[in-house]
Design a protein around this motif. Structure first.
Motif, PDB file in Angstrom:
ATOM      1  N   GLY A   1      16.343  32.805   2.675  1.00 57.92           N
ATOM      2  CA  GLY A   1      15.253  31.868   2.891  1.00 57.92           C
ATOM      3  C   GLY A   1      15.600  30.505   2.311  1.00 57.92           C
ATOM      4  O   GLY A   1      16.326  30.398   1.327  1.00 57.92           O
ATOM      5  N   THR A   2      15.081  29.457   2.934  1.00 58.34           N
ATOM      6  CA  THR A   2      15.365  28.104   2.468  1.00 58.34           C
ATOM      7  C   THR A   2      14.191  27.189   2.773  1.00 58.34           C
ATOM      8  O   THR A   2      13.366  27.482   3.642  1.00 58.34           O
ATOM      9  N   TYR A   3      14.126  26.069   2.068  1.00 61.25           N
ATOM     10  CA  TYR A   3      13.025  25.123   2.241  1.00 61.25           C
ATOM     11  C   TYR A   3      13.493  23.707   2.575  1.00 61.25           C
ATOM     12  O   TYR A   3      12.654  22.832   2.774  1.00 61.25           O
ATOM     13  N   CYS A   4      14.801  23.438   2.624  1.00 60.14           N
ATOM     14  CA  CYS A   4      15.220  22.046   2.562  1.00 60.14           C
ATOM     15  C   CYS A   4      16.475  21.776   3.375  1.00 60.14           C
ATOM     16  O   CYS A   4      17.323  22.658   3.563  1.00 60.14           O
ATOM     17  N   GLY A   5      16.627  20.517   3.827  1.00 59.08           N
ATOM     18  CA  GLY A   5      17.794  20.090   4.580  1.00 59.08           C
ATOM     19  C   GLY A   5      19.070  20.024   3.764  1.00 59.08           C
ATOM     20  O   GLY A   5      20.164  19.881   4.319  1.00 59.08           O
ATOM     21  N   TYR A   6      18.969  20.137   2.436  1.00 68.81           N
ATOM     22  CA  TYR A   6      20.169  20.188   1.600  1.00 68.81           C
ATOM     23  C   TYR A   6      20.812  21.578   1.587  1.00 68.81           C
ATOM     24  O   TYR A   6      21.813  21.785   0.919  1.00 68.81           O
ATOM     25  N   MET A   7      20.225  22.494   2.298  1.00 67.31           N
ATOM     26  CA  MET A   7      20.777  23.837   2.395  1.00 67.31           C
ATOM     27  C   MET A   7      22.106  23.807   3.154  1.00 67.31           C
ATOM     28  O   MET A   7      22.164  23.351   4.298  1.00 67.31           O
ATOM     29  N   PRO A   8      23.223  24.282   2.554  1.00 66.45           N
ATOM     30  CA  PRO A   8      24.502  24.305   3.275  1.00 66.45           C
ATOM     31  C   PRO A   8      24.561  25.477   4.251  1.00 66.45           C
ATOM     32  O   PRO A   8      25.130  26.535   3.975  1.00 66.45           O
ATOM     33  N   TRP A   9      23.951  25.268   5.409  1.00 67.45           N
ATOM     34  CA  TRP A   9      23.834  26.328   6.414  1.00 67.45           C
ATOM     35  C   TRP A   9      25.182  26.959   6.744  1.00 67.45           C
ATOM     36  O   TRP A   9      25.273  28.168   7.002  1.00 67.45           O
ATOM     37  N   GLU A  10      26.224  26.118   6.763  1.00 69.21           N
ATOM     38  CA  GLU A  10      27.531  26.587   7.209  1.00 69.21           C
ATOM     39  C   GLU A  10      28.080  27.705   6.329  1.00 69.21           C
ATOM     40  O   GLU A  10      28.780  28.595   6.824  1.00 69.21           O
ATOM     41  N   ILE A  11      27.788  27.665   5.044  1.00 73.90           N
ATOM     42  CA  ILE A  11      28.290  28.704   4.141  1.00 73.90           C
ATOM     43  C   ILE A  11      27.599  30.040   4.435  1.00 73.90           C
ATOM     44  O   ILE A  11      28.231  31.097   4.454  1.00 73.90           O
ATOM     45  N   VAL A  12      26.287  29.978   4.670  1.00 72.93           N
ATOM     46  CA  VAL A  12      25.538  31.195   5.000  1.00 72.93           C
ATOM     47  C   VAL A  12      26.030  31.766   6.336  1.00 72.93           C
ATOM     48  O   VAL A  12      26.250  32.977   6.466  1.00 72.93           O
ATOM     49  N   ASP A  13      26.200  30.887   7.327  1.00 68.94           N
ATOM     50  CA  ASP A  13      26.704  31.334   8.627  1.00 68.94           C
ATOM     51  C   ASP A  13      28.060  32.023   8.480  1.00 68.94           C
ATOM     52  O   ASP A  13      28.317  33.076   9.089  1.00 68.94           O
ATOM     53  N   ALA A  14      28.944  31.414   7.672  1.00 69.60           N
ATOM     54  CA  ALA A  14      30.299  31.932   7.527  1.00 69.60           C
ATOM     55  C   ALA A  14      30.315  33.313   6.878  1.00 69.60           C
ATOM     56  O   ALA A  14      31.257  34.090   7.081  1.00 69.60           O
ATOM     57  N   ALA A  15      29.263  33.622   6.128  1.00 72.97           N
ATOM     58  CA  ALA A  15      29.161  34.938   5.495  1.00 72.97           C
ATOM     59  C   ALA A  15      28.640  36.003   6.455  1.00 72.97           C
ATOM     60  O   ALA A  15      28.586  37.189   6.096  1.00 72.97           O
ATOM     61  N   GLY A  16      28.247  35.594   7.653  1.00 68.33           N
ATOM     62  CA  GLY A  16      27.653  36.544   8.593  1.00 68.33           C
ATOM     63  C   GLY A  16      26.192  36.806   8.315  1.00 68.33           C
ATOM     64  O   GLY A  16      25.606  37.760   8.836  1.00 68.33           O
ATOM     65  N   ALA A  17      25.576  35.951   7.497  1.00 70.63           N
ATOM     66  CA  ALA A  17      24.155  36.069   7.171  1.00 70.63           C
ATOM     67  C   ALA A  17      23.348  35.092   8.032  1.00 70.63           C
ATOM     68  O   ALA A  17      23.899  34.315   8.820  1.00 70.63           O
ATOM     69  N   ILE A  18      22.032  35.109   7.862  1.00 68.37           N
ATOM     70  CA  ILE A  18      21.129  34.220   8.594  1.00 68.37           C
ATOM     71  C   ILE A  18      20.309  33.441   7.579  1.00 68.37           C
ATOM     72  O   ILE A  18      19.795  33.997   6.606  1.00 68.37           O
ATOM     73  N   SER A  19      20.185  32.140   7.792  1.00 68.31           N
ATOM     74  CA  SER A  19      19.316  31.312   6.954  1.00 68.31           C
ATOM     75  C   SER A  19      18.083  30.933   7.755  1.00 68.31           C
ATOM     76  O   SER A  19      18.182  30.512   8.906  1.00 68.31           O
ATOM     77  N   ALA A  20      16.918  31.089   7.151  1.00 70.97           N
ATOM     78  CA  ALA A  20      15.647  30.842   7.849  1.00 70.97           C
ATOM     79  C   ALA A  20      14.765  29.928   7.013  1.00 70.97           C
ATOM     80  O   ALA A  20      14.572  30.159   5.813  1.00 70.97           O
ATOM     81  N   GLY A  21      14.237  28.890   7.649  1.00 75.98           N
ATOM     82  CA  GLY A  21      13.281  28.022   6.977  1.00 75.98           C
ATOM     83  C   GLY A  21      11.997  28.770   6.686  1.00 75.98           C
ATOM     84  O   GLY A  21      11.448  29.465   7.557  1.00 75.98           O
ATOM     85  N   LEU A  22      11.504  28.657   5.462  1.00 74.74           N
ATOM     86  CA  LEU A  22      10.320  29.411   5.044  1.00 74.74           C
ATOM     87  C   LEU A  22       9.040  28.620   5.280  1.00 74.74           C
ATOM     88  O   LEU A  22       9.051  27.393   5.394  1.00 74.74           O
ATOM     89  N   CYS A  23       7.925  29.338   5.346  1.00 69.21           N
ATOM     90  CA  CYS A  23       6.643  28.740   5.724  1.00 69.21           C
ATOM     91  C   CYS A  23       6.142  27.772   4.646  1.00 69.21           C
ATOM     92  O   CYS A  23       6.076  28.124   3.473  1.00 69.21           O
TER      93      CYS A  23
END
Length: 377
Positions: A34-56
């Protein structure tokens, strides 16, 4: 060829598909971050085979629950974020394994301490300046910690090549979003600003990124070729800037209901973070640190990047007026609004600042101010 209305109907039908996608991924054992912000390094999560999702963090329904623990005079985005987590009313939070958060303001920092009691939080320490070698070194070091946290989550090393592939994929997504947004460069755009935002959010909550990018590229081409169904030309062209706008979209609708046309979003989720890409050459961690450190968030002091971007976007999108949305108690954006006003006036454009929260109580007052502002443009 489909009409604009038919394309938008498809978007609305599938607007909630991300929840099902996350549930199915969770059931398959895919790590969810889960994440809340544009400073989240999405690419690292993607590279791990995980999913990053913006939280409510988008409506006031959960704010009363949050106020049992948080001050009433705190930013509504922070209260909504915590309230949904506390109540269990955010499906993305429910399915996520842990949260990667960031130190973009003092209120969020302290809220994350409480959030950690509900679900594990990994906190990224964002530098407060963007322009010194030590700031870049700190950002890189913090992203290395994210990489280590993700390796722990998936039980394997993340290779540089995997991050490089994720950088290319996310850059394709950014480029596809910019192509969509640039339809607003037309004198008579096929979409209103709110419709453009609907499509943007559909892509952001579509977690099969290859499919999402291909779909977005396809409908952008359709929209570019679709015959005009209405005349939006002649309306005052507006740029929206300031705080994240997810919780105040209904208030932004006032701008278009009153006869304006939002053609550019400089906010988070728009041009501020997706308006430029990650360098695909050289060291992947250096490239990520440089890209994210260049985001013109008001947490930075000084923050020249935001002013440079506002000037560039105002000229490129032929803006008539800048509307700044400042959420109650967001002190960094509230103080920085003075600089934005000065810049906007120096460009000979109209400027309107709207301070608001997630409640509907100020709709009539804001409608009056918006109407008067558009009459002056």
């Amino acid at each position: 060829m489909r009409t604009v209305a038919e394309i938008l109907e498809e978007v609305r039908i599938h607007a909630q598909d991300g929840i099902l996608e996350i549930k199915e991924a969770h059931e398959r054992g895919v790590p969810i971050v889960g994440t809340y912000c544009g400073y989240m390094p999405w690419e690292i999560v993607d590279a791990a085979g995980a999913i990053s999702a913006g939280l409510c963090a988008r409506n006031d329904a959960a704010i009363p629950a949050a106020e049992e623990h948080l001050p009433r005079n705190l930013c509504p985005l922070i209260k909504a974020s915590y309230g949904h987590a506390l109540r269990g009313s955010c499906p993305y939070f429910h399915f996520c394994d842990f949260v990667i958060a960031e130190t973009t303001c003092d209120g969020k920092k302290k809220m994350y301490e409480l959030l950690n009691d509900i679900k594990p939080v990994h906190l990224v320490q964002i530098p407060q300046r963007p322009d010194r070698p030590e700031d870049l070194a700190l950002m890189r070091a913090e992203f290395l910690k994210v990489r280590e946290r993700m390796e722990e989550a998936v039980g394997r090393r993340i290779r540089d090549e995997d991050i490089a592939a994720s950088i290319r994929l996310r850059n394709r997504e950014r480029a596809a979003l910019r192509a969509l947004w640039e339809l607003a460069l037309r004198e008579n755009p096929p979409l209103t600003g709110l419709e453009m935002q609907e499509i943007t959010e559909r892509v952001q909550y579509w977690f099969h990124k290859e499919a999402a990018i291909s779909w977005l590229e396809g409908i952008t081409e359709e929209l570019a070729q679709a015959p005009a169904e209405r005349d939006l030309s002649g309306r005052p062209r507006l740029l929206v800037t300031g705080c994240p706008i997810g919780g105040v979209l209904k208030k932004l609708q006032l701008l278009e209901d009153a006869g304006g046309l939002v053609v550019c979003y400089e906010n988070c989720g728009g041009q501020k973070d997706a308006g430029f890409s990650v360098d695909e050459e050289g060291d992947v961690m250096d490239a990520l640190a440089e890209k994210y450190l260049a985001i013109g968030c008001s947490v930075m002091s000084p923050n020249p990047r935001r002013m440079e971007d506002l000037k560039r976007l105002t000229e490129r999108y032929r803006i008539d007026g800048v509307v700044e949305i400042v959420l109650t108690a967001c002190h960094t954006y509230a103080v920085e609004s003075t600089s934005v006003r000065r810049l906007t006036h120096s460009l000979g454009k109209g400027y309107l600042a709207l301070e608001t929260d997630y409640s509907p109580g100020d709709q009539e007052q804001l409608a009056t101010r918006v109407g008067a502002f558009l009459e002056m443009l």
